[in-house]
Design a protein around this motif. Structure first.
Motif, PDB file in Angstrom:
ATOM      1  N   LEU A  33       2.504   6.387 -25.235  1.00 15.12           N
ATOM      2  CA  LEU A  33       3.745   6.976 -25.950  1.00 15.12           C
ATOM      3  C   LEU A  33       4.212   5.444 -26.559  1.00 15.12           C
ATOM      4  O   LEU A  33       4.182   4.564 -26.029  1.00 15.12           O
ATOM      5  N   PRO A  34       4.578   5.597 -28.037  1.00 21.58           N
ATOM      6  CA  PRO A  34       5.369   4.728 -28.470  1.00 21.58           C
ATOM      7  C   PRO A  34       6.777   4.238 -28.290  1.00 21.58           C
ATOM      8  O   PRO A  34       7.489   4.169 -28.837  1.00 21.58           O
ATOM      9  N   LEU A  35       7.019   3.841 -26.555  1.00 16.54           N
ATOM     10  CA  LEU A  35       8.088   3.504 -26.137  1.00 16.54           C
ATOM     11  C   LEU A  35       8.138   1.966 -26.077  1.00 16.54           C
ATOM     12  O   LEU A  35       9.343   1.401 -25.743  1.00 16.54           O
ATOM     13  N   GLY A  36       7.300   1.291 -26.391  1.00 13.85           N
ATOM     14  CA  GLY A  36       7.154  -0.363 -26.041  1.00 13.85           C
ATOM     15  C   GLY A  36       7.058  -0.637 -24.699  1.00 13.85           C
ATOM     16  O   GLY A  36       7.498  -1.795 -24.420  1.00 13.85           O
ATOM     17  N   LEU A  37       6.625   0.070 -23.756  1.00 16.81           N
ATOM     18  CA  LEU A  37       6.389  -0.333 -22.615  1.00 16.81           C
ATOM     19  C   LEU A  37       4.844  -1.023 -22.458  1.00 16.81           C
ATOM     20  O   LEU A  37       4.128  -0.855 -22.987  1.00 16.81           O
ATOM     21  N   THR A  38       5.119  -2.074 -21.557  1.00 16.38           N
ATOM     22  CA  THR A  38       3.882  -2.739 -21.161  1.00 16.38           C
ATOM     23  C   THR A  38       3.742  -2.927 -19.728  1.00 16.38           C
ATOM     24  O   THR A  38       4.718  -2.736 -18.954  1.00 16.38           O
ATOM     25  N   HIS A  39       2.522  -3.007 -19.238  1.00 10.38           N
ATOM     26  CA  HIS A  39       2.128  -3.159 -17.887  1.00 10.38           C
ATOM     27  C   HIS A  39       2.814  -4.574 -17.348  1.00 10.38           C
ATOM     28  O   HIS A  39       2.508  -5.565 -17.939  1.00 10.38           O
ATOM     29  N   ASN A  40       3.416  -4.312 -16.113  1.00 11.28           N
ATOM     30  CA  ASN A  40       4.005  -5.657 -15.542  1.00 11.28           C
ATOM     31  C   ASN A  40       3.207  -5.620 -14.193  1.00 11.28           C
ATOM     32  O   ASN A  40       3.843  -4.668 -13.317  1.00 11.28           O
ATOM     33  N   PRO A  41       2.458  -6.683 -13.847  1.00  3.78           N
ATOM     34  CA  PRO A  41       1.932  -6.700 -12.662  1.00  3.78           C
ATOM     35  C   PRO A  41       2.716  -7.019 -11.322  1.00  3.78           C
ATOM     36  O   PRO A  41       2.492  -6.706 -10.004  1.00  3.78           O
ATOM     37  N   PHE A  42       3.816  -7.702 -11.705  1.00  2.66           N
ATOM     38  CA  PHE A  42       4.991  -8.082 -10.834  1.00  2.66           C
ATOM     39  C   PHE A  42       5.415  -6.909  -9.915  1.00  2.66           C
ATOM     40  O   PHE A  42       5.974  -6.859  -9.054  1.00  2.66           O
ATOM     41  N   ILE A  43       5.640  -5.685 -10.855  1.00  2.00           N
ATOM     42  CA  ILE A  43       6.431  -4.303 -10.184  1.00  2.00           C
ATOM     43  C   ILE A  43       5.363  -3.883  -9.167  1.00  2.00           C
ATOM     44  O   ILE A  43       5.649  -3.617  -7.943  1.00  2.00           O
ATOM     45  N   ASP A  44       3.996  -4.199  -9.341  1.00  2.00           N
ATOM     46  CA  ASP A  44       2.920  -3.784  -8.170  1.00  2.00           C
ATOM     47  C   ASP A  44       3.071  -4.855  -7.130  1.00  2.00           C
ATOM     48  O   ASP A  44       2.840  -4.394  -5.989  1.00  2.00           O
ATOM     49  N   LEU A  45       3.416  -6.139  -7.311  1.00  2.00           N
ATOM     50  CA  LEU A  45       3.698  -7.263  -6.362  1.00  2.00           C
ATOM     51  C   LEU A  45       4.743  -6.752  -5.350  1.00  2.00           C
ATOM     52  O   LEU A  45       4.703  -6.928  -4.168  1.00  2.00           O
ATOM     53  N   VAL A  46       5.965  -6.241  -6.127  1.00  2.00           N
ATOM     54  CA  VAL A  46       7.124  -5.855  -5.131  1.00  2.00           C
ATOM     55  C   VAL A  46       6.541  -4.562  -4.171  1.00  2.00           C
ATOM     56  O   VAL A  46       6.980  -4.623  -3.080  1.00  2.00           O
ATOM     57  N   PHE A  47       5.997  -3.636  -4.959  1.00  2.00           N
ATOM     58  CA  PHE A  47       5.603  -2.491  -3.798  1.00  2.00           C
ATOM     59  C   PHE A  47       4.484  -3.015  -2.940  1.00  2.00           C
ATOM     60  O   PHE A  47       4.675  -2.697  -1.769  1.00  2.00           O
ATOM     61  N   ALA A  48       3.784  -4.052  -3.234  1.00  2.00           N
ATOM     62  CA  ALA A  48       2.774  -4.481  -2.172  1.00  2.00           C
ATOM     63  C   ALA A  48       3.496  -5.016  -1.155  1.00  2.00           C
ATOM     64  O   ALA A  48       3.180  -5.206   0.037  1.00  2.00           O
ATOM     65  N   SER A  49       4.652  -5.937  -1.630  1.00  2.66           N
ATOM     66  CA  SER A  49       5.366  -6.849  -0.714  1.00  2.66           C
ATOM     67  C   SER A  49       6.085  -5.890   0.329  1.00  2.66           C
ATOM     68  O   SER A  49       6.182  -6.010   1.513  1.00  2.66           O
ATOM     69  N   ILE A  50       6.682  -4.709  -0.150  1.00  2.00           N
ATOM     70  CA  ILE A  50       7.269  -3.523   0.782  1.00  2.00           C
ATOM     71  C   ILE A  50       6.386  -2.956   1.687  1.00  2.00           C
ATOM     72  O   ILE A  50       6.756  -3.184   2.900  1.00  2.00           O
ATOM     73  N   GLY A  51       5.052  -2.644   1.285  1.00  4.36           N
ATOM     74  CA  GLY A  51       4.068  -2.184   2.020  1.00  4.36           C
ATOM     75  C   GLY A  51       3.760  -3.225   3.160  1.00  4.36           C
ATOM     76  O   GLY A  51       3.443  -2.683   4.313  1.00  4.36           O
ATOM     77  N   LEU A  52       3.619  -4.513   2.642  1.00  7.15           N
ATOM     78  CA  LEU A  52       2.986  -5.475   3.714  1.00  7.15           C
ATOM     79  C   LEU A  52       4.119  -5.735   4.617  1.00  7.15           C
ATOM     80  O   LEU A  52       3.839  -5.660   5.974  1.00  7.15           O
ATOM     81  N   PHE A  53       5.492  -5.632   4.581  1.00  2.00           N
ATOM     82  CA  PHE A  53       6.494  -5.599   5.418  1.00  2.00           C
ATOM     83  C   PHE A  53       6.439  -4.510   6.680  1.00  2.00           C
ATOM     84  O   PHE A  53       6.695  -4.700   7.523  1.00  2.00           O
ATOM     85  N   ALA A  54       6.464  -3.302   5.888  1.00  2.00           N
ATOM     86  CA  ALA A  54       6.216  -2.248   6.772  1.00  2.00           C
ATOM     87  C   ALA A  54       4.958  -2.155   7.784  1.00  2.00           C
ATOM     88  O   ALA A  54       5.095  -1.808   8.981  1.00  2.00           O
ATOM     89  N   ILE A  55       3.747  -2.665   7.052  1.00  2.00           N
ATOM     90  CA  ILE A  55       2.619  -2.453   8.036  1.00  2.00           C
ATOM     91  C   ILE A  55       2.562  -3.833   9.023  1.00  2.00           C
ATOM     92  O   ILE A  55       2.062  -3.516  10.333  1.00  2.00           O
ATOM     93  N   LEU A  56       2.913  -4.695   8.806  1.00  2.00           N
ATOM     94  CA  LEU A  56       3.440  -5.916   9.702  1.00  2.00           C
ATOM     95  C   LEU A  56       4.047  -5.657  11.021  1.00  2.00           C
ATOM     96  O   LEU A  56       3.836  -5.987  12.129  1.00  2.00           O
ATOM     97  N   LYS A  57       5.180  -4.697  10.717  1.00  2.00           N
ATOM     98  CA  LYS A  57       5.927  -4.328  11.942  1.00  2.00           C
ATOM     99  C   LYS A  57       5.191  -3.220  12.501  1.00  2.00           C
ATOM    100  O   LYS A  57       5.251  -3.042  14.030  1.00  2.00           O
ATOM    101  N   ILE A  58       4.401  -2.333  12.063  1.00  2.00           N
ATOM    102  CA  ILE A  58       3.592  -1.271  12.738  1.00  2.00           C
ATOM    103  C   ILE A  58       2.294  -1.515  13.443  1.00  2.00           C
ATOM    104  O   ILE A  58       2.027  -1.067  14.283  1.00  2.00           O
ATOM    105  N   ILE A  59       1.693  -2.539  12.740  1.00  2.00           N
ATOM    106  CA  ILE A  59       0.021  -2.988  12.979  1.00  2.00           C
ATOM    107  C   ILE A  59       0.130  -3.358  14.378  1.00  2.00           C
ATOM    108  O   ILE A  59      -0.980  -3.214  15.100  1.00  2.00           O
ATOM    109  N   LYS A  60       1.060  -3.803  15.119  1.00  2.00           N
ATOM    110  CA  LYS A  60       0.953  -4.308  16.338  1.00  2.00           C
ATOM    111  C   LYS A  60       0.910  -3.182  17.560  1.00  2.00           C
ATOM    112  O   LYS A  60       0.324  -3.617  18.495  1.00  2.00           O
ATOM    113  N   LYS A  61       1.425  -2.443  17.220  1.00  2.00           N
ATOM    114  CA  LYS A  61       1.909  -1.248  18.054  1.00  2.00           C
ATOM    115  C   LYS A  61       0.771   0.181  17.841  1.00  2.00           C
ATOM    116  O   LYS A  61       0.812   1.040  18.598  1.00  2.00           O
ATOM    117  N   SER A  62       0.100  -0.220  16.770  1.00  2.00           N
ATOM    118  CA  SER A  62      -0.764   1.449  16.521  1.00  2.00           C
ATOM    119  C   SER A  62      -2.308   0.930  16.938  1.00  2.00           C
ATOM    120  O   SER A  62      -2.664   0.028  17.649  1.00  2.00           O
TER     121      SER A  62
END
Length: 114
Positions: A33-62
């Motif tokens: 769509l002509p909205l002027g949006l471009t892909h920013n991989p740093f948004i993906d990096l934020v999601f990956a960091s949140i996911g990494l935080f969550a699994i580091l807490k869980i992985i020891k006890k699963s």
């Protein structure tokens, strides 16, 4: 008390992985769509960091299956994000990693319900 904390991390991980997957699936459609949006991989990096935080807490006890799903999925996500940032090549691994994260958190959450 530990089960409540672990369930909180699972809910955080499921939410983050689901939002990330929706972002990865819908954002390419929005760029048409002509909205002027471009892909920013740093948004993906934020999601990956949140996911990494969550699994580091869980992985020891699963269990081994859930830990393996988390490790493989997170590796796929991080490789995809870093390749996108440094080489500007978009890999589809991020989709499979996101699905794996949702499945892993769901399995871990279900194992705590028992």
């Amino acid at each position: 008390m530990k089960k409540t904390t672990m369930a909180l991390y699972d809910i955080l991980g499921i939410s983050s992985a689901t939002i990330c997957l929706v972002h990865c699936l819908l954002f390419p459609l929005l760029t048409i769509l002509p909205l002027g949006l471009t892909h920013n991989p740093f948004i993906d990096l934020v999601f990956a960091s949140i996911g990494l935080f969550a699994i580091l807490k869980i992985i020891k006890k699963s269990n081994l299956l859930v830990s393996s799903i988390f490790i493989i999925s997170m590796a796929m996500i991080w490789i995809s994000v870093l390749v996108d940032i440094f080489l500007e090549i978009h890999l589809d691994w991020i989709f499979f990693g996101g699905i794996g994260m949702i499945v892993g958190h769901f399995l871990n959450y279900k194992s705590h319900k028992r």
